[in-house]
Design a protein around this motif. Structure first.
Motif, short mmCIF file in Angstrom:
data_model
loop_
_atom_site.label_atom_id
_atom_site.label_comp_id
_atom_site.label_asym_id
_atom_site.label_seq_id
_atom_site.Cartn_x
_atom_site.Cartn_y
_atom_site.Cartn_z
N GLU A 245 -5.15 -6.26 -3.02
CA GLU A 245 -4.25 -6.08 -1.88
C GLU A 245 -3.05 -7.01 -1.92
O GLU A 245 -2.07 -6.82 -1.20
N ARG A 246 -3.08 -8.02 -2.78
CA ARG A 246 -1.95 -8.93 -2.91
C ARG A 246 -0.79 -8.28 -3.67
O ARG A 246 0.32 -8.81 -3.65
N TYR A 247 -1.05 -7.18 -4.34
CA TYR A 247 -0.03 -6.53 -5.16
C TYR A 247 0.54 -5.34 -4.38
O TYR A 247 -0.16 -4.35 -4.13
N ARG A 248 1.79 -5.42 -4.00
CA ARG A 248 2.43 -4.36 -3.22
C ARG A 248 2.94 -3.27 -4.17
O ARG A 248 3.62 -3.56 -5.14
N MET A 249 2.62 -2.04 -3.82
CA MET A 249 2.98 -0.91 -4.66
C MET A 249 4.42 -0.48 -4.39
O MET A 249 5.00 -0.77 -3.34
N ILE A 250 4.97 0.24 -5.33
CA ILE A 250 6.31 0.77 -5.18
C ILE A 250 6.32 1.76 -4.00
O ILE A 250 5.42 2.58 -3.86
#
Length: 288
Positions: A245-250
């Motif tokens: 969840e720390r990685y924000r998607m495009i």
């Protein structure tokens, strides 16, 4: 009289001061390479033929400190300049050769695989590390794998048709991976390959708005890269599921972006209201 004077001069001249070729005259020249003494052009040419000497000083020959002169210093300086020029020339030639190969590989990858491959200027560290190459249109990608939860980074080459799941097996499956690397990646092996999340950073975005693509385990490297910008070679982040969840998607907007936009719109509204109030006050004063 002249002959008698010459003979007397030769008698006074020691053997060390005579020409080493003809043995008759006092030497005038000394070979820069072998230090052979000579007295004339004929003796110089004879010396080169007999001793197979080119007459050029050996610029790398050892010189004792007590024999070191300004001439040696100047010669060494020119030697270093010449080396620098040749290195620069070789680097440029290699850069032009690599640029032609890169341009051909870029055309093939862009046309047949839909990957927007870009190259950094020659000499950059990432450019030097790039081992991606093409043989008969079969591309072998250099891939960089980042395991952030254990602070590890590894690079490996894979053919374009291998799946990312198979790539991960070379890091985490016993018998296919290095035991030392597998031990360091133990949390990932315990989580299971199927549960790991794979992300790749989106290029050409501001530093304060970083976004990622989520990659598929079951797709090949080239299939995962289709429609994406790749600078030199793909860098894949392998993330444990609880940290995904720390990685924000495009396409996702962060709360900070939303709050910033809300504050901007609010400030614009306040400014509009204040300007309208000023207009009302101005009209009232004019009527009065």
């Amino acid at each position: 009289m002249a002959t008698e004077d010459t003979d007397s001069n030769l008698e006074q001249t020691g053997l060390s001061e005579r020409c080493e070729i003809c043995k008759d005259q006092a030497f005038k020249y000394k070979c820069p390479r072998c230090l052979t003494k000579s007295c004339s052009l004929q003796c110089v040419q004879k010396h080169k033929q007999e001793q197979n000497c080119n007459g050029l000083r050996d610029k790398t020959a050892f010189v004792k400190i007590k024999d070191f002169t300004d001439i040696h210093l100047l010669s060494d300086y020119r030697f270093l300049e010449d080396v620098g020029r040749k290195v620069y020339s070789a680097t440029n030639d290699n850069a032009h050769t690599c640029s032609r190969k890169n341009a051909k590989m870029m055309r093939v990858i862009n046309k047949h695989h839909g990957v927007q491959l870009r190259f950094l200027p020659y000499g950059s560290s990432k450019r030097r590390r790039n081992g991606t190459h093409m043989k008969q249109r079969n591309i072998m990608w250099l891939t960089e794998w980042i395991f952030p939860q254990v602070e590890a980074k590894h690079t490996k080459k894979f053919y374009k048709d291998i799946t990312l799941h198979s790539c991960l097996e070379t890091f985490l499956v016993p018998g296919e991976s290095d035991p030392v690397i597998r031990h360091k990646l133990k949390p990932y092996a315990q989580a299971g390959i199927d549960n790991l999340k794979l992300f790749m950073k989106v290029e050409d975005r501001p530093a304060n708005s970083v976004r990622f693509y989520e990659l598929s385990h079951d797709k090949t490297i080239t299939e995962n890269l289709q429609g994406k910008v790749v600078i030199e070679y793909p860098t894949i982040h392998v993330v444990l599921p609880q940290y995904a969840e720390r990685y924000r998607m495009i396409g996702e907007e962060s709360s900070e972006d939303t709050s910033d936009s809300d504050s901007d719109s609010a400030s614009e509204t306040d400014s509009d209201e204040s300007s309208s109030d000023k207009e009302v006050i101005a009209k009232t004063n004019s009527n009065t």
